[in-house]
Design an enzyme around this catalytic site. Structure first.
Site, PDB file in Angstrom:
ATOM      1  N   ASP A 169      -7.225  -2.840 -16.291  1.00 54.38           N
ATOM      2  CA  ASP A 169      -6.465  -1.545 -16.384  1.00 54.38           C
ATOM      3  C   ASP A 169      -5.841  -1.765 -17.628  1.00 54.38           C
ATOM      4  O   ASP A 169      -5.246  -2.968 -17.918  1.00 54.38           O
ATOM      5  CB  ASP A 169      -5.544  -1.522 -15.293  1.00 54.38           C
ATOM      6  CG  ASP A 169      -4.820  -0.062 -15.196  1.00 54.38           C
ATOM      7  OD1 ASP A 169      -3.970   0.174 -16.061  1.00 54.38           O
ATOM      8  OD2 ASP A 169      -4.815   0.607 -14.389  1.00 54.38           O
ATOM      9  N   ILE A 170      -5.686  -0.781 -18.709  1.00 55.51           N
ATOM     10  CA  ILE A 170      -4.920  -1.133 -19.978  1.00 55.51           C
ATOM     11  C   ILE A 170      -3.513  -1.081 -19.507  1.00 55.51           C
ATOM     12  O   ILE A 170      -2.625  -1.565 -20.528  1.00 55.51           O
ATOM     13  CB  ILE A 170      -5.147   0.066 -20.950  1.00 55.51           C
ATOM     14  CG1 ILE A 170      -4.925   1.489 -20.409  1.00 55.51           C
ATOM     15  CG2 ILE A 170      -6.813  -0.021 -21.293  1.00 55.51           C
ATOM     16  CD1 ILE A 170      -5.016   2.688 -21.469  1.00 55.51           C
ATOM     17  N   ASN A 217      -5.783   6.462  -5.347  1.00 55.70           N
ATOM     18  CA  ASN A 217      -5.038   7.546  -5.431  1.00 55.70           C
ATOM     19  C   ASN A 217      -5.690   8.601  -5.422  1.00 55.70           C
ATOM     20  O   ASN A 217      -6.813   8.903  -6.103  1.00 55.70           O
ATOM     21  CB  ASN A 217      -4.067   7.252  -6.628  1.00 55.70           C
ATOM     22  CG  ASN A 217      -3.275   6.146  -6.710  1.00 55.70           C
ATOM     23  OD1 ASN A 217      -2.783   5.636  -5.631  1.00 55.70           O
ATOM     24  ND2 ASN A 217      -3.048   5.674  -8.016  1.00 55.70           N
ATOM     25  N   GLY A 251      -0.201  10.072  -7.606  1.00 57.67           N
ATOM     26  CA  GLY A 251      -0.293   9.478  -8.878  1.00 57.67           C
ATOM     27  C   GLY A 251      -1.644   9.349  -9.651  1.00 57.67           C
ATOM     28  O   GLY A 251      -1.977   8.625 -10.436  1.00 57.67           O
ATOM     29  N   GLN A 252      -2.542   9.980  -8.949  1.00 63.16           N
ATOM     30  CA  GLN A 252      -4.034   9.992  -9.593  1.00 63.16           C
ATOM     31  C   GLN A 252      -3.700  10.778 -10.944  1.00 63.16           C
ATOM     32  O   GLN A 252      -3.116  11.788 -11.075  1.00 63.16           O
ATOM     33  CB  GLN A 252      -5.002  10.540  -8.871  1.00 63.16           C
ATOM     34  CG  GLN A 252      -6.402  10.730  -9.251  1.00 63.16           C
ATOM     35  CD  GLN A 252      -7.346  11.175  -8.449  1.00 63.16           C
ATOM     36  OE1 GLN A 252      -7.216  11.914  -7.663  1.00 63.16           O
ATOM     37  NE2 GLN A 252      -8.878  11.073  -8.983  1.00 63.16           N
ATOM     38  N   HIS A 302     -11.827   6.191  -8.422  1.00 60.09           N
ATOM     39  CA  HIS A 302     -11.645   4.913  -8.775  1.00 60.09           C
ATOM     40  C   HIS A 302     -10.913   3.898  -7.793  1.00 60.09           C
ATOM     41  O   HIS A 302      -9.912   4.567  -7.210  1.00 60.09           O
ATOM     42  CB  HIS A 302     -11.236   4.702 -10.046  1.00 60.09           C
ATOM     43  CG  HIS A 302      -9.728   5.362 -10.221  1.00 60.09           C
ATOM     44  ND1 HIS A 302      -9.626   6.617 -10.391  1.00 60.09           N
ATOM     45  CD2 HIS A 302      -8.691   4.980 -10.353  1.00 60.09           C
ATOM     46  CE1 HIS A 302      -8.509   7.004 -10.744  1.00 60.09           C
ATOM     47  NE2 HIS A 302      -7.786   6.105 -10.889  1.00 60.09           N
ATOM     48  N   HIS A 312      -8.028   0.686  -7.451  1.00 64.76           N
ATOM     49  CA  HIS A 312      -7.376  -0.318  -8.099  1.00 64.76           C
ATOM     50  C   HIS A 312      -7.562  -1.496  -7.495  1.00 64.76           C
ATOM     51  O   HIS A 312      -7.143  -1.408  -6.288  1.00 64.76           O
ATOM     52  CB  HIS A 312      -5.649   0.358  -8.488  1.00 64.76           C
ATOM     53  CG  HIS A 312      -5.577   1.416  -9.144  1.00 64.76           C
ATOM     54  ND1 HIS A 312      -5.313   1.297 -10.417  1.00 64.76           N
ATOM     55  CD2 HIS A 312      -5.897   2.757  -8.777  1.00 64.76           C
ATOM     56  CE1 HIS A 312      -5.267   2.785 -10.861  1.00 64.76           C
ATOM     57  NE2 HIS A 312      -5.559   3.443  -9.957  1.00 64.76           N
TER      58      HIS A 312
END
Length: 119
Positions: A35-36, A92, A98-99, A105, A107
Site C-alpha cells: 500500500d502506498i 472495505n 472507506g472503500q 481488494h 488489506h
C-alpha cells in the site's frame, strides 16, 4: 462487463503494468502489492486480476478467486512473519466503510498491535 478490466480502474491499471507498484506476490488469479499509504508496518493489498467492484460481488461471481485472495493474504502474512503475532485482513465495501477504489481488494495489515474496534 463484470470481471473484465476497466479502463478507469486504478487497480486494473496496476495489474496491467500501466501504473507501477511494489509487487509482493503474483499468482494466476491474484496480484499483491504494498500500500502506498500504509496503516501498519506491514500493509499489503491483495487484489483479484479480474475486476469486481467489491468483495461481495467477487465472491458471488467467482468464489474460487475470492478464496484465492484469502489464501494469498494468509501466505503473505506468513512470508512477512506477522502470522505468529497476528494480522488483520480487511475488505472495505462502499464509501461509508472507506472503500476508495472500487475493485475488490483485501488489506493485509500486521507488524503492530491492532486494536478493536478499528474505526
Amino acid at each position: 462487463m463484470a470481471g473484465e478490466p476497466q479502463a478507469d480502474c486504478l487497480f486494473c491499471k496496476i495489474v496491467a503494468g500501466i501504473i507501477p507498484a511494489t509487487v509482493v506476490q503474483e499468482t494466476e488469479t491474484t496480484f499483491a502489492f504494498r500500500d502506498i499509504n500504509p496503516q501498519a508496518p506491514m500493509h499489503v493489498l491483495v487484489i483479484p486480476r479480474v475486476h469486481y467492484p467489491d468483495a461481495g460481488s467477487l465472491a458471488a461471481a467467482e468464489p474460487t478467486i475470492a478464496a484465492d485472495v484469502l489464501s494469498v493474504a494468509a501466505q503473505i502474512a506468513a512470508d512477512e512473519k506477522v502470522d505468529d503475532y497476528g494480522y488483520r485482513i480487511v475488505f472495505n465495501t462502499g464509501t461509508g466503510a472507506g472503500q476508495t477504489v472500487f475493485h475488490a481488494h483485501a488489506h493485509v495489515l500486521g507488524g503492530r498491535g491492532l486494536e478493536w474496534p478499528p474505526g
